[in-house]
Design an enzyme around this catalytic site. Structure first.
Site, PDB file in Angstrom:
ATOM      1  N   ASP A 197     -17.411  56.321 -67.160  1.00 21.71           N
ATOM      2  CA  ASP A 197     -16.842  57.120 -68.270  1.00 21.71           C
ATOM      3  C   ASP A 197     -16.730  56.704 -69.454  1.00 21.71           C
ATOM      4  O   ASP A 197     -15.812  55.609 -69.611  1.00 21.71           O
ATOM      5  CB  ASP A 197     -16.689  58.628 -67.946  1.00 21.71           C
ATOM      6  CG  ASP A 197     -16.982  59.685 -69.311  1.00 21.71           C
ATOM      7  OD1 ASP A 197     -18.524  59.398 -69.204  1.00 21.71           O
ATOM      8  OD2 ASP A 197     -16.648  60.975 -68.869  1.00 21.71           O
ATOM      9  N   GLU A 241     -19.262  53.131 -73.313  1.00 22.10           N
ATOM     10  CA  GLU A 241     -19.922  52.806 -74.098  1.00 22.10           C
ATOM     11  C   GLU A 241     -19.883  51.523 -75.000  1.00 22.10           C
ATOM     12  O   GLU A 241     -21.080  50.260 -74.932  1.00 22.10           O
ATOM     13  CB  GLU A 241     -20.966  53.579 -75.160  1.00 22.10           C
ATOM     14  CG  GLU A 241     -22.223  55.050 -74.185  1.00 22.10           C
ATOM     15  CD  GLU A 241     -20.686  55.708 -73.309  1.00 22.10           C
ATOM     16  OE1 GLU A 241     -21.521  56.004 -71.995  1.00 22.10           O
ATOM     17  OE2 GLU A 241     -19.898  55.879 -74.299  1.00 22.10           O
ATOM     18  N   ASP A 279     -23.770  63.732 -71.565  1.00 22.76           N
ATOM     19  CA  ASP A 279     -23.021  65.176 -71.553  1.00 22.76           C
ATOM     20  C   ASP A 279     -23.954  66.322 -72.368  1.00 22.76           C
ATOM     21  O   ASP A 279     -25.046  65.915 -73.693  1.00 22.76           O
ATOM     22  CB  ASP A 279     -21.977  64.720 -72.605  1.00 22.76           C
ATOM     23  CG  ASP A 279     -20.626  64.504 -72.236  1.00 22.76           C
ATOM     24  OD1 ASP A 279     -20.669  63.982 -71.087  1.00 22.76           O
ATOM     25  OD2 ASP A 279     -19.874  63.859 -72.791  1.00 22.76           O
TER      26      ASP A 279
END
Length: 784
Positions: free
Chosen positions: A409, A412, A492
């Site tokens: 997670d 990015e 999300d």
């Protein structure tokens, strides 16, 4: 100038444009054209695959060690002819013809029927201020799909799509940049015979890039990037499956996942203690709701330090994981890239990373830091192979105690300029921060979009090294080719009906971008689902290749039983249906692993000749045979459904329909409209509480009459890597009509893997069933 090069865009005069071809050099792959202002290389890699590179610097750049595409020399040699005249150079394979105009240099492609595709506009290739771009003509009635993870509807014509990975928290229907950056699309149009004609383009740049699909200039597609060189691949179809077969040969295909990962996953931010996790597992088993996987979010760690466990909340993680394993659950733990900055605390991950120089530094050599869950944190340089190996080995501390998968997670990467909780700004690494191995340094401008993919690669390779079984890998961020290393979820999302609706085109476009193992958080991550929304979302969720429920801190709990008995019953029945369909779905995963085909598909994938499917985003196909028309609005109890050509059966009632037609389908809360194509052969298993709880005995083949059909059914042990060495089995089933009889032919089972002893039930819907003991031999069954 030939008309197929389009018109000059009036607002792009600032670009420097490539000039005339001056010299042409031939080689075994194609041609190298020295042009006024730039060099252009055109390589034929397959009969339907062309690579175009343009360098305004003169020399073509060498291949990067981290390139995600198959290297040109590794493609088999292709036969082609080259013809030259004063006006043009033509390269022809047995499928396509590449037309290279000399004055100025411009490219167009044609198939054997002289249908043009991917051809340059008059302003063809250009450069300015550190950027390069190409302009292509959009044909009348051309439609655009793919582009990776995207909000909105299925067809992306007249939109702008930016490829730059970001933390897209609170995304909506108009959000552009997302967690994934996949610069690939498929263009489809009807031709004069009303048949579908498709091609694809992969824009091979890891720098910031963007597609403008006729949003500013109707009829012109622009693709530009902040890179020193233009590099893209043109893939001829003319059918979508062939495009994806070639594209995934270029960028890689997914491995077979562990079979248990096809079951239901339960997650929350966070199940905050061993006690809560044990209670959760007991609820699933006592309520007889199938579940295979429990995910642990960040609160299992000690102060959010990756590769640690909280001594208070999870004092005995090994015992917990073993007890869960004994009860049929696999454990997946979250890992973020941010490593807590603790120079004086004897934190092994930080200490090793500093000692081995594994963390990203700024251009001045100082350690770069940002703020994430552990507050001040540093970040591994995953573009560096040494760092990938180091990070991969860190997984061993988790696999040694039984962790079966890793959830990557915040990669990015997502970080703030001040501690979480303070009003801050999302940032990324300085674009001039050096990254990569010392002998091949680049900057973050080139490495940014690869960060999540490189982390996932390190994780995958570490798990494969330290676990003797297949592991589950999940990532939020990635780039083209991520399918080789990880499954993907859409980040999300929110507990909104609009997000339930949008999940269908999002996942379909991911599948059309080569990434088949995908899902969205069932129920929505942020916010509170209503009982009705959750029931409808669970119905849709059985179609997701990755079926995971997830919810955020401070939201209401989203487990299947929290909404009352009626919704719990609906969830149980649909999750049970998912488990019954796992033999069918697992075969689809094998198809994805061997051909690049999506698992969840838009109707346009199989019906490109039917223009009614070109914009149809709220119906999906699971494989080629099962069609779903989910409900995604409150209070809706019936909906219009388009059934394409052929005979279709209502899954629930067996009622038969003749396509192509629209029908009004009944859809009370307990029912998601579901249909099956005539000729379908659907392998099904008994209901079980987790994959492998009991043998698949009997194996039921549900067959729908009315048309001929065929299925190659795939099986292996579901957990080892033996399949990579040919230890698997396939069985070919056929159904066809002969006079007044229905014939089911079962070929002899092929392959070295043998299933346990089992009974096979062949059920021809509306006709009857026959049973036999499966000995692997060929047989023919006749139904009257």
């Amino acid at each position: 100038m030939p008309q197929y090069f389009g018109q000059l865009p009036v607002n792009e005069q600032a670009w420097s444009s490539i000039g005339a071809v001056q010299t042409v050099k031939r080689d075994e792959r194609g041609v190298l054209c020295e042009c006024v202002g730039a060099t252009v290389a055109i390589a034929i890699l397959a009969p339907n695959l062309v690579r175009v590179k343009m360098s305004p610097m003169g020399d073509i750049f060498p291949r990067r060690s981290w390139a995600i595409t198959k290297d040109d020399p590794k493609w088999l040699q292709v036969k082609f002819e080259i013809r030259e005249t004063p006006e043009k150079i033509e390269i022809e394979t047995d499928q396509i013809r590449v037309y290279i105009q000399r004055q100025p240099c411009a490219i167009a492609c044609f198939d054997k029927y002289n249908r043009p595709f991917a051809h340059d506009a008059q302003l063809n290739m250009g450069w300015r201020m550190g950027s390069v771009a190409a302009w292509k003509k959009i044909e009348p009635n051309e439609n655009f799909y793919g582009f990776g993870e995207r909000t909105g509807l299925l067809n992306k014509l007249s939109e702008i799509k930016t490829n730059w990975t970001v933390d897209a928290l609170d995304y909506g229907v108009l959000t552009d940049e997302m967690y994934q950056a996949i610069p690939f699309f498929i263009a489809l149009r009807p031709d004069e015979q009303e048949t579908g004609f498709a091609y694809g383009i992969f824009f091979n740049t890891t720098y910031w890039s963007q597609f403008n699909i006729g949003a500013e200039q109707p009829g012109i597609l622009q693709m530009g990037t902040h890179a020193p060189e233009l590099d893209y691949y043109i893939i001829y179809g003319p059918e979508i499956p062939e495009i994806l077969r070639t594209y995934t040969e270029l960028t890689g295909r997914m491995p077979m996942p562990p079979k248990w990962s096809l079951g239901y996953h339960q997650c929350r931010w966070s199940y905050e203690s061993e006690t809560v996790v044990r209670e959760l597992a007991e609820e699933f088993r006592s309520r007889k709701i199938p579940c295979d996987v429990i995910h642990l979010d960040i609160d299992y760690m000690h102060g959010y330090r990756v590769f640690t466990w909280s001594p208070k909340r999870f004092p005995e993680p090994e015992k917990l994981i073993q007890d869960l394993t004994n009860n049929g659950f696999k454990t997946v733990t979250i890992i973020d890239p941010g490593v807590k900055y603790e120079p004086e605390a004897d934190y092994h991950v930080f200490d090793q990373g500093i000692e081995q120089d594994c963390f990203v530094r700024k251009a001045d050599g100082k350690l770069f830091h940002g703020y994430v869950w552990p507050d001040k944190a540093v970040f591994p340089d995953f573009l560096n192979p040494h760092v990938q190996n180091w990070w991969g080995d860190l997984q061993k501390s988790l696999t040694d105690i039984g962790v079966a998968g890793i959830w990557n997670d915040m990669n990015e990467p997502a970080l703030d300029d001040r501690p979480f909780g303070d009003p801050g700004n999302k940032i990324w690494f300085p674009l001039d921060a050096p990254q990569g191995p010392k002998d091949e340094r680049t900057t973050h401008a080139e490495a940014h979009n690869l960060y999540g993919l490189s982390m996932s690669k390190a994780c995958f390779q570490g798990l494969k090294k330290h676990r003797e079984k297949r592991s589950f890998v999940l990532t939020r961020s990635g780039f083209a080719g991520i399918q080789k290393w990880s499954s993907v979820w859409m980040g999300d999302n929110q507990s909104l009906w609009e997000h339930l609706e949008m999940s269908l085109p999002m996942l379909c476009n991911m599948g059309l971008s080569g990434v088949a193992f995908v899902g969205c958080d069932i129920g929505g991550f942020a916010g509170n689902a209503t009982a009705e929304m959750f029931a409808r979302w669970m119905q849709v969720g059985i179609l997701y290749p990755l079926m995971r429920g997830h919810s955020a801190l401070t939201t209401a709990r989203h487990e299947p039983w929290v909404f009352g008995e009626k919704v719990e019953k609906i969830c149980r029945e649909y999750i049970e249906l998912r488990y019954q369909l796992i033999p069918y779905i697992y075969t689809l995963f094998w198809e994805a692993a061997t051909t690049g085909a999506p698992i969840l598909r838009p109707l346009v994938y199989h019906y490109p000749n039917d223009q009614k499917t070109y914009h149809l985003y709220d119906q999906v196909l699971l494989g080629s045979n099962i069609l779903a028309a989910p409900i995604y609005r409150p209070g809706v109890e019936c909906r219009a459904v388009y059934l394409p050509a052929g005979i279709w059966y209502d899954w629930w009632t067996g009622e038969k329909y003749e396509g192509a037609t629209h029908i009004l389908a009944d859809a009370p809360l307990e029912k998601m409209p579901l249909f099956v194509r005539a000729g379908a052969i659907i392998p099904m298993s008994p209901v079980m509480q987790y994959v492998g709880e009991i043998p698949v005995d009997p194996l039921t083949l549900r067959i729908y009459p009315g048309a001929s059909g065929e299925l190659t059914f795939y099986e292996d042990d579901g957990e080892s890597f033996d399949y990579e060495n040919g230890i698997y089995a396939t069985t070919n089933y056929k159904v066809y009509h002969q006079e007044q009889q229905i014939i089911v032919e079962i070929a002899a089972r092929q392959g070295e893997w043998k299933p346990p002893n089992r009974e096979v039930i062949v059920e021809v819907v509306g006709i009857g069933e026959q049973r036999f003991q499966d000995d692997g031999n060929a047989r023919k069954l006749t139904f009257q």
